[in-house]
Write a protein that holds these residues in place. Structure first.
Motif, short mmCIF file in Angstrom:
data_model
loop_
_atom_site.label_atom_id
_atom_site.label_comp_id
_atom_site.label_asym_id
_atom_site.label_seq_id
_atom_site.Cartn_x
_atom_site.Cartn_y
_atom_site.Cartn_z
N ALA A 155 0.90 -1.32 0.07
CA ALA A 155 -0.07 0.02 0.12
C ALA A 155 0.74 1.27 -0.16
CB ALA A 155 -0.94 -0.01 1.31
N ASP A 156 1.97 1.27 0.90
CA ASP A 156 2.81 2.39 0.77
C ASP A 156 3.49 2.58 -0.36
OD1 ASP A 156 2.20 2.87 3.40
OD2 ASP A 156 3.89 1.95 4.55
N ALA A 157 3.92 1.39 -0.95
CA ALA A 157 4.63 1.48 -2.38
C ALA A 157 3.86 1.99 -3.72
CB ALA A 157 5.12 0.20 -2.78
N MET A 158 2.47 1.42 -3.39
CA MET A 158 1.61 1.79 -4.53
C MET A 158 1.31 3.66 -4.25
SD MET A 158 0.91 -0.52 -6.35
CE MET A 158 2.72 -0.81 -5.85
N GLU A 159 1.39 4.12 -3.35
CA GLU A 159 1.05 5.62 -3.19
C GLU A 159 2.51 6.05 -3.79
OE1 GLU A 159 0.47 6.89 0.79
OE2 GLU A 159 -1.37 5.68 1.27
N ASN A 177 13.04 4.30 2.44
CA ASN A 177 13.70 5.27 3.32
C ASN A 177 12.98 5.28 4.77
OD1 ASN A 177 11.47 6.62 2.41
ND2 ASN A 177 12.61 8.46 1.98
N THR A 178 13.60 6.15 5.43
CA THR A 178 13.06 6.28 6.97
C THR A 178 11.79 6.85 6.87
OG1 THR A 178 15.32 6.65 7.76
CG2 THR A 178 13.50 7.20 9.18
N GLU A 179 11.40 7.76 6.08
CA GLU A 179 10.17 8.59 6.15
C GLU A 179 9.27 7.86 4.99
OE1 GLU A 179 13.45 11.00 6.73
OE2 GLU A 179 12.93 9.61 4.93
N ARG A 180 9.54 6.69 4.54
CA ARG A 180 8.78 5.78 3.70
C ARG A 180 8.10 6.59 2.44
NH1 ARG A 180 7.95 0.68 5.81
NH2 ARG A 180 6.25 0.09 4.42
N THR A 181 8.82 7.63 2.09
CA THR A 181 8.49 8.34 0.96
C THR A 181 9.23 7.67 -0.49
OG1 THR A 181 9.99 9.90 1.09
CG2 THR A 181 7.91 10.28 2.22
N ALA A 182 10.03 6.73 -0.38
CA ALA A 182 10.86 6.34 -1.39
C ALA A 182 11.00 4.72 -1.28
CB ALA A 182 11.95 7.26 -1.94
N PHE A 183 11.54 4.07 -2.18
CA PHE A 183 11.81 2.63 -2.14
C PHE A 183 12.61 2.41 -3.10
CE2 PHE A 183 8.03 2.39 -4.18
CZ PHE A 183 8.29 1.55 -5.49
N VAL A 184 13.34 1.20 -2.87
CA VAL A 184 14.23 0.36 -3.75
C VAL A 184 13.55 -0.92 -3.83
CG1 VAL A 184 16.33 -0.66 -4.32
CG2 VAL A 184 16.32 1.61 -3.57
#
Length: 847
Positions: A524-528, A551-558
């Protein structure tokens, strides 16, 4: 077994280093620290100036190593750049060995200046061979003509160094013969083709002059009481170099000095130690400080806006090497503070302080100076990893170190050195951009060993300096201006406690096992994040077959997969630009902690510098075709085939339609039927990772472009839509086996026209593998293999046909790269990548 091998090398270094300290203690047991300091002061100024002049000459000669290496790989590099890489690499490598060694500095400079990873590996290998061939050649001759006697107390099977000289001469001859014959040299698993005889001769001459001048630096510093010829001393010096290098102790510290003292076997060893201290200062420390000033001066210059443009290229190379160099010098500053805290203060200076400062101020600043020193050792790792917090704390501690240096003993020389390091560090703030906790840093085994060596050295120095002091309980509580021993004892205990606390705290933190496949919250976080990304490839996160590193803020991902010993990121980090740089480093550190190779697959050249900064090398793997949509149409000669397919398929009753997400479940059975038929016709299985696979939950998350004939769907493609109408693309593209000819051209054409009408800027046709990879003279082997495969690999994959097909739509071609470690790991990494993309080893063998 794997863990045992990981620790065996560092443990060997520790054993050798502490063994050398023990033997030095026995050799120098009858002397006091004051004897060595006095011997250092007794060296005539003219001797010191001669040693400095010879050191300058030696560093000029050292440029020859890199010059030969660049000639060997065939790169037309400017001599100024070669000289810069040589000086900075030698200044760091001579002091720190492999911990922050010259190879890392050279890699960052040479990769920034256009050398491939393969070429840099060759160059560094040739530097090592030049060193050893010159050492074997000149040492062999010296040991044959004037062999050094081996003391009987060493109980060795030889009485002189002549047998060693014979062995060295034979090895040198073999190398020169192999160069003349251009025959490969094989050592265990390694194969190496030596350079032509002319270049091999240059190797021998450059290295020989290097050793001769380096020996002369120490020779002119020898006390007059040592009546030894240069020829005899040269043999001893070369043998000391051999043992120091074999020991793998950084800078040969302790091992080199022990060998010189034992083999010269003089009666005035304290005078000899004074000469060795001067040699370390002039030949090792001064070039390191000059390198620091060079980088600091460059940063001050490029921050002057009216000259900024003129120094753009200089700023670019310094951004790659400055963090490493600054980390090395900060580590050295920590060592300086610790040594100062472990040795007695000058009686004259303490007498002056007695009249100015109260005793508590002296006691407290002495203790704090040592604490600052050990924290600088730890912070050096944070600087190497570009942690912003490490930069701030280092600035504070260097400033504090300057204050404590003056207040604890009026050590102005120490304060000046720390001031120079602080001035160089201040303008380098932009290099240290990463957020995060210092204790989340991944300390390697080498770093632990380096810190352990420093603390062991400090303890040894303290015990040697105060060996005349009787240690009693009362000593701990003695506070006095002349109480240097109690102050040093309290400082060393404080340093030990701080180190223990930091070590235990770091070890207690979770080492971060690889996360499982994403749960519902992760998806769900990744889809946002995906919905806000202009990158259409971010939609691969919808598959749920990859792990996520947020990332810590969960605003980006690998998003990444695991294969063999590699963690492979699909594309670049997804998210805001400000978070991307940190995530690249976070992913690199996670791989380092787990002993895996970090790989980024299909990255753009816009961020190439960030990957190089992270110690990765770039390999071009193809080009992505992106069709500009603003002015796309079917007019003109080049679009004749597209117009023809459009007319024929329209006449055959084919209709293009977009099925919105809400209506996709109703057509899912038909899509599944088409997908199964397509796979059966192609005799293929689903792939994954870089491509989607038919999974109803995944297919239902995207609009579907379909082609209908007589009211029945005969082809479909799921749409990837980038945020802000930046880009449109497709993933799955499947059709029934007996579909009309030209069906996919029809689908592509209609979809591109639809995207144009919807206001999208580009339509991505995906990547054409190996397209645009050039194999010029001097190109790395990867480029040559890739170009050969692209031109003649049609039996395995339609490389050129795919590129030509996509060219029909008039795309702009954008290069794509892999970022990964270079060198000998590269073939295994590429194998892991291919296996992961193909869907597994069993499917790879069917290709």
């Amino acid at each position: 077994m794997k863990d045992w091998k990981k620790f065996a090398g560092p443990l060997f270094v520790l054993v050798v280093f502490f063994g050398a300290l023990y033997l030095l203690h026995r050799e120098l047991n009858q002397y006091h620290l004051g004897d060595f300091v006095q011997a250092l002061r007794n060296i005539p100024l003219v001797y010191l100036l001669a040693a400095i002049g010879l050191t300058v000459l030696n560093y000029v000669i050292l440029i020859g190593y890199d010059w030969v290496g660049v000639r060997y790989v065939g790169h037309p590099m400017h001599f100024r750049r070669i000289a810069m890489a040589s000086f900075l690499g030698c200044a760091v490598g001579n002091n720190f060995g492999s911990l922050l060694g010259g190879s890392g500095v050279r890699y960052r400079l040479y990769s920034n200046w256009g050398l491939s990873a393969a070429d840099i590996v060759k160059l560094v290998l040739l530097l090592s061979i030049t060193f050893w061939i010159g050492l074997f050649g000149i040492a062999g001759i010296v040991m044959l003509m004037d062999p050094a006697p081996i003391p009987a107390r060493l109980h060795l099977p030889i009485s002189t160094s002549r047998p060693i000289g014979i062995l060295f001469c034979v090895m040198t001859a073999i190398y020169l013969i192999a160069s003349a014959a251009q025959r490969k040299i094989k050592i265990v698993r390694w194969q190496f083709t030596p350079p032509p005889l002319k270049l091999a001769g240059a190797q021998y001459l450059i290295a020989s002059f290097d050793f001769a001048v380096a020996a002369a630096v120490l020779y002119v510093l020898l006390p007059d009481a040592f009546h030894v010829t240069f020829w005899h001393f040269f043999g001893v010096f070369l043998l000391a170099i051999v043992l120091a290098v074999i020991s793998t102790v950084p800078g040969g510290l302790g091992v080199f000095e022990l060998t010189i003292i034992v083999l010269l076997d003089g009666t005035n060893s304290h005078d000899l130690v004074g000469s060795l201290l001067a040699f370390r200062l002039i030949y090792y420390l001064i070039p390191l400080v000059i390198g620091l000033l060079l980088l600091g001066g460059n940063e001050l210059t490029v921050h002057r806006h009216h000259l900024k443009g003129a120094f753009t290229s200089t700023k670019k190379w310094s951004s790659f090497v400055a963090p490493w160099f600054l980390a090395a010098t900060v580590f050295a500053s920590g060592v300086v503070l610790l040594i100062s805290g472990a040795t007695p203060s000058s009686e004259g200076r303490m007498g002056m302080l007695r009249r100015i400062l109260p005793l508590p101020a002296v006691e407290i600043t002495h203790f704090l100076g040592s604490i600052f020193g050990v924290f600088l050792l730890i912070l050096a790792r944070g600087l190497q990893r570009r942690i912003e917090t490490a930069w701030y704390l280092t600035v504070v501690l260097l400033a504090g170190g300057i204050v404590t240096s003056i207040m604890k003993g009026f050590d102005w020389e120490e304060a000046v050195l720390l001031w120079v390091m602080l001035i160089a560090l201040l303008p380098a703030k932009p290099f240290f951009f990463r957020k995060g906790s210092l204790l989340s840093n991944r300390f390697t085994v080498s770093w632990f060993v380096a810190i352990a060596m420093v603390l062991g050295l400090i303890l040894w120095i303290m015990l040697f300096a105060y060996k005349h002091v009787e240690y009693r309980d009362e000593l701990w509580w003695r506070f006095a201006f002349d109480g240097s021993a109690p102050r040093s004892l309290r400082a060393i205990v404080g340093v030990g406690l701080v180190t223990l606390f930091v070590g235990v705290t770091w070890l207690a933190r979770s080492r971060g096992k690889l996360p499982e496949l994403p749960n519902e919250k992760d998806l769900a976080d990744a889809m946002e994040i995906v919905q806000r990304s202009p990158m259409t490839t971010a939609n691969l996160a919808r598959l749920g077959d990859k792990r996520f590193l947020f990332n810590t803020e969960r605003t980006a991902f690998v998003m990444y997969g695991e294969e063999g010993g590699s963690l492979i990121s699909m594309g670049e980090p997804v998210g805001p630009e400000a978070a991307v740089r940190n995530l690249i480093w976070d992913f690199r550190e996670m791989c380092d902690a787990g002993g895996r190779a970090p790989v980024f697959y299909q990255i753009d050249e816009d961020r190439a510098a960030i990957y190089v900064e992270a110690g990765l090398t770039l390999l071009k793997i193809g080009e992505e075709g992106r069709v500009p949509l603003n002015d796309f149409n079917l007019e003109g000669k080049k679009k004749a085939d597209l117009r023809s397919s459009d007319r024929k398929l329209t006449a055959a009753g084919c209709i293009f339609e977009i099925i919105e997400i809400g209506n996709v479940p109703a057509i899912m059975p038909r899509l599944k039927e088409i997908s199964d038929a397509w796979l059966a016709d192609k005799n293929a299985g689903e792939k994954g990772f870089s491509l989607g696979f038919f999974k109803p939950d995944y297919v239902a998350t995207c609009p579907i472009a379909v082609v209908k004939q007589n009211g029945q769907i005969i082809a479909f493609a799921n749409l990837w839509q980038g945020a802000g109408n930046e880009e449109l693309s497709i993933d799955l593209m499947r059709y029934i086996p007996d579909s009309p000819h030209g069906l996919m051209e029809f689908l592509f054409t209609k979809l591109i026209l639809w995207g144009r009408d919807q206001g999208y800027q580009f339509f991505s046709l995906g990547m054409a593998p190996l397209a645009g990879v050039e194999a010029k003279s001097g190109s790395p082997i990867w480029n040559k293999v890739a170009e050969l495969t692209f031109r003649h690999g049609e039996h395995f994959y339609n490389f050129q046909g795919l590129r030509n097909y996509k060219d029909k739509f008039g795309p702009e071609w954008k290069p794509k790269y892999i970022a990964c470690p270079g060198g000998i790991k590269l073939p295994l990494i590429l194998t892991n990548l291919t296996t992961l993309i193909s869907g597994g080893l069993s499917k790879l063998t069917k290709l």
